[in-house]
Write a protein that holds these residues in place. Structure first.
Motif, short mmCIF file in Angstrom:
data_model
loop_
_atom_site.label_atom_id
_atom_site.label_comp_id
_atom_site.label_asym_id
_atom_site.label_seq_id
_atom_site.Cartn_x
_atom_site.Cartn_y
_atom_site.Cartn_z
N ALA A 72 -75.89 20.79 -7.02
CA ALA A 72 -75.54 22.20 -6.79
C ALA A 72 -74.90 22.79 -8.05
O ALA A 72 -74.13 22.13 -8.72
CB ALA A 72 -74.59 22.31 -5.61
N PRO A 73 -75.20 24.03 -8.38
CA PRO A 73 -74.63 24.66 -9.56
C PRO A 73 -73.11 24.79 -9.46
O PRO A 73 -72.57 25.01 -8.38
CB PRO A 73 -75.30 26.05 -9.60
CG PRO A 73 -76.52 25.90 -8.77
CD PRO A 73 -76.19 24.91 -7.72
N CYS A 74 -72.44 24.65 -10.60
CA CYS A 74 -70.99 24.86 -10.70
C CYS A 74 -70.21 24.01 -9.70
O CYS A 74 -69.19 24.44 -9.17
CB CYS A 74 -70.65 26.34 -10.50
SG CYS A 74 -71.58 27.47 -11.57
N ALA A 75 -70.69 22.80 -9.45
CA ALA A 75 -70.02 21.93 -8.48
C ALA A 75 -68.66 21.48 -8.98
O ALA A 75 -67.79 21.11 -8.18
CB ALA A 75 -70.89 20.71 -8.18
N ASP A 76 -68.43 21.52 -10.29
CA ASP A 76 -67.15 21.11 -10.84
C ASP A 76 -66.13 22.24 -10.87
O ASP A 76 -65.02 22.07 -11.37
CB ASP A 76 -67.33 20.56 -12.26
CG ASP A 76 -68.00 21.58 -13.19
OD1 ASP A 76 -68.66 22.50 -12.65
OD2 ASP A 76 -67.88 21.45 -14.42
N GLN A 77 -66.50 23.40 -10.33
CA GLN A 77 -65.60 24.55 -10.29
C GLN A 77 -65.53 25.05 -8.85
O GLN A 77 -66.15 26.05 -8.50
CB GLN A 77 -66.07 25.65 -11.23
CG GLN A 77 -66.20 25.18 -12.67
CD GLN A 77 -66.62 26.30 -13.61
OE1 GLN A 77 -66.33 27.46 -13.37
NE2 GLN A 77 -67.32 25.94 -14.67
N PRO A 78 -64.78 24.35 -7.97
CA PRO A 78 -64.80 24.67 -6.53
C PRO A 78 -64.27 26.04 -6.19
O PRO A 78 -64.60 26.58 -5.14
CB PRO A 78 -63.93 23.56 -5.92
CG PRO A 78 -63.07 23.07 -7.03
CD PRO A 78 -63.88 23.23 -8.29
N TRP A 79 -63.43 26.62 -7.08
CA TRP A 79 -62.87 27.94 -6.74
C TRP A 79 -63.96 29.00 -6.71
O TRP A 79 -63.82 30.02 -6.05
CB TRP A 79 -61.78 28.32 -7.72
CG TRP A 79 -62.19 28.27 -9.16
CD1 TRP A 79 -62.76 29.26 -9.89
CD2 TRP A 79 -62.06 27.14 -10.04
NE1 TRP A 79 -63.01 28.83 -11.17
CE2 TRP A 79 -62.58 27.54 -11.29
CE3 TRP A 79 -61.56 25.86 -9.88
CZ2 TRP A 79 -62.61 26.67 -12.38
CZ3 TRP A 79 -61.58 25.01 -10.97
CH2 TRP A 79 -62.10 25.42 -12.20
N LEU A 80 -65.09 28.77 -7.40
CA LEU A 80 -66.19 29.73 -7.34
C LEU A 80 -66.82 29.75 -5.96
O LEU A 80 -67.26 30.79 -5.47
CB LEU A 80 -67.25 29.38 -8.38
CG LEU A 80 -66.85 29.59 -9.85
CD1 LEU A 80 -67.95 29.11 -10.77
CD2 LEU A 80 -66.56 31.06 -10.11
N TRP A 81 -66.87 28.58 -5.30
CA TRP A 81 -67.44 28.53 -3.95
C TRP A 81 -66.56 29.27 -2.97
O TRP A 81 -67.04 29.88 -2.02
CB TRP A 81 -67.62 27.07 -3.52
CG TRP A 81 -68.58 26.34 -4.39
CD1 TRP A 81 -68.33 25.66 -5.54
CD2 TRP A 81 -69.99 26.24 -4.21
NE1 TRP A 81 -69.47 25.15 -6.07
CE2 TRP A 81 -70.51 25.48 -5.27
CE3 TRP A 81 -70.87 26.72 -3.24
CZ2 TRP A 81 -71.86 25.19 -5.40
CZ3 TRP A 81 -72.21 26.42 -3.36
CH2 TRP A 81 -72.69 25.66 -4.43
N VAL A 82 -65.23 29.23 -3.19
CA VAL A 82 -64.32 29.96 -2.30
C VAL A 82 -64.50 31.45 -2.48
O VAL A 82 -64.51 32.23 -1.53
CB VAL A 82 -62.87 29.54 -2.59
CG1 VAL A 82 -61.90 30.37 -1.74
CG2 VAL A 82 -62.68 28.06 -2.31
N SER A 83 -64.68 31.89 -3.75
CA SER A 83 -64.80 33.32 -4.01
C SER A 83 -66.09 33.90 -3.50
O SER A 83 -66.18 35.08 -3.21
CB SER A 83 -64.69 33.58 -5.52
OG SER A 83 -65.76 32.94 -6.20
N THR A 84 -67.16 33.06 -3.36
CA THR A 84 -68.42 33.57 -2.84
C THR A 84 -68.49 33.53 -1.32
O THR A 84 -69.36 34.15 -0.73
CB THR A 84 -69.60 32.77 -3.41
OG1 THR A 84 -69.41 31.37 -3.08
CG2 THR A 84 -69.68 32.93 -4.92
#
Length: 432
Positions: A252-264
């Motif tokens: 999955a893209p940007c899996a090392d930046q979990p805060w992006l998943w929260v913002s989406t």
């Protein structure tokens, strides 16, 4: 005479049956099976087709040789189903291949362009493998290759996902290329696609709605791509699609930046924080057991009072919850810095009866303490947090130290005053 004719006929029959095998229908440099219709000529350093191949071949393996050009040399094999020309020096897919082909393997050659005429009339083709070449452009004609199920263009030099792919295709491998863009409408018709391999490319984002029509997709690979995780305009689509799809996403893209998943993810309603000095609305207990005579000492029982805190405006509002670097628990920002969610404050409040202490005789009892526990901030399950925060205040009145000491209430004092006035009025009337 008849005997001679019979012998001649017998000899001719024997020749017709055994001479083809004796003449070597299977080339000496190849291996044959299935009545010589399955021919394997791989690894023979061939530069031209061997002599003696039958026209009714169904399988022909010419891999690991030194063929440079096979144009127009395979057209006569009108029953050919599988052709393997991998690991040669071919610069293009051979022209005028038989239309009976089901499978074509042309991996590891020097093919630079997949021309439209290379596949224009291959209505029966089901497998097309042109991987590990130098293909920079793949031109497919709309509504051709109607039987194609598997397309492998991996390990080439493609920059754009090929357009006009057949609508019945089920597996597409485009990994290990230089792909960076998907043109609008490229994947719209691929409603039977189940496997899509896009790993090891140059994708920084996926255009909006590019994957929306892939209703049958079961697996997609996206790892090893230079995703622009800081691109708030383009990256959210693929993040939201990955969260909502039923397909298995590998890498999955940007899996090392979990805060992006929260913002989406959908942002829950922000709960309000309580002020440090809330306004408390309560009710006072009124003693209604006053009498005109001297009251007998009574015991004061413990009474519980319920108070409800008024809703007050928050100290500061924030559009998105802040995240600490090492955890996904949201924090509330305050003027003194971030505080952990669901903080509990305890406030000691004195009873309002202290203000009236001067009106009553001094007793041994002290002021009644009240403890106010306020839970404020954002709890861990903040998605279920109500819009308003309610606090409950419990108060216990201590029993007086002296059993005969009792503080009269305001109602008792009014009644005693009225009684005195009535007595004075009666005395005045009697004197008159």
């Amino acid at each position: 005479m008849e005997y001679q004719i019979l012998n001649t006929s017998t000899c001719l029959l024997v020749l017709l049956v055994f001479i083809p095998t004796g003449l070597g229908i299977c080339p000496s440099s190849c291996k044959c099976s299935g009545n010589d219709r399955n021919v394997d000529c791989s690894g023979r350093n061939l530069t031209v087709l061997p002599q003696g191949l039958q026209d009714n071949l169904t399988y022909l393996n010419l891999s690991f040789n030194q063929f440079v050009d096979l144009d127009h040399q395979l057209t006569r094999f009108t029953n050919l189903r599988t052709l393997d020309i991998s690991n040669n020096w071919l610069k293009n897919v051979p022209a005028h291949l038989p239309k009976s082909l089901w499978e074509l393997y042309a991996t590891n050659n020097n093919i630079k362009v997949l021309q439209k005429l290379d596949t224009a009339y291959q209505w029966n083709l089901r497998v097309l493998d042109v991987s590990r070449n130098m293909v920079e452009r793949a031109v497919l004609i709309n509504n051709t290759l109607s039987s194609l199920k598997f397309l492998n263009l991996s390990s080439n030099k493609l920059w754009t996902v090929p357009t006009n792919m057949p609508y019945n295709i089920e597996t597409v491998d485009l990994s290990n290329n230089f792909l960076s863009q998907i043109l609008p409408g490229t994947l719209v018709r691929l409603q039977h696609l189940t496997s899509l391999y896009l790993h090891n490319n140059k994708f920084s984002y996926i255009p909006d709605k590019a994957f929306d029509q892939l209703s049958q997709l079961q697996v997609v690979t996206l790892y090893n791509n230079p995703w622009s995780c800081s691109d708030n305009q383009n990256i959210p689509y693929v993040l939201q699609w990955v969260q909502g799809t039923a397909a298995r996403v590998v890498g999955a893209p940007c899996a090392d930046q979990p805060w992006l998943w929260v913002s989406t993810a959908p942002v829950p309603a922000q709960p309000t924080a309580l002020d440090s000095s809330p306004m408390i609305k309560g009710t006072e207990a009124v003693d209604r057991e006053a009498s005109a005579a001297a009251p007998e000492p009574t015991k004061v029982t413990k009474m519980h009072k319920q108070f409800k805190a008024k809703e007050v405006p928050p100290l500061a509002t924030q559009r998105h919850p802040a995240l600490s670097p090492g955890t996904e628990r949201p924090l509330l920002r305050s003027p003194d810095g971030p505080q952990e969610a669901a903080a509990t404050r305890t406030i000691l409040i004195q009873d309002s009866a202290e203000g009236n202490a001067s009106l009553a005789p001094a007793t041994g009892s002290s002021t009644t303490p009240m403890t106010l526990s306020i839970t404020s901030g954002m709890p861990t399950n903040y998605s279920k947090m109500p819009q308003s925060t309610t606090t409950t205040l419990r108060k216990e009145e201590a029993t007086p130290s002296a059993p005969d000491a009792r503080v009269p209430s305001r109602a008792s004092r009014w009644q005693m005053g009225l009684l005195c006035l009535a007595l004075l009025h009666a005395v005045a009337v009697a004197m008159d």
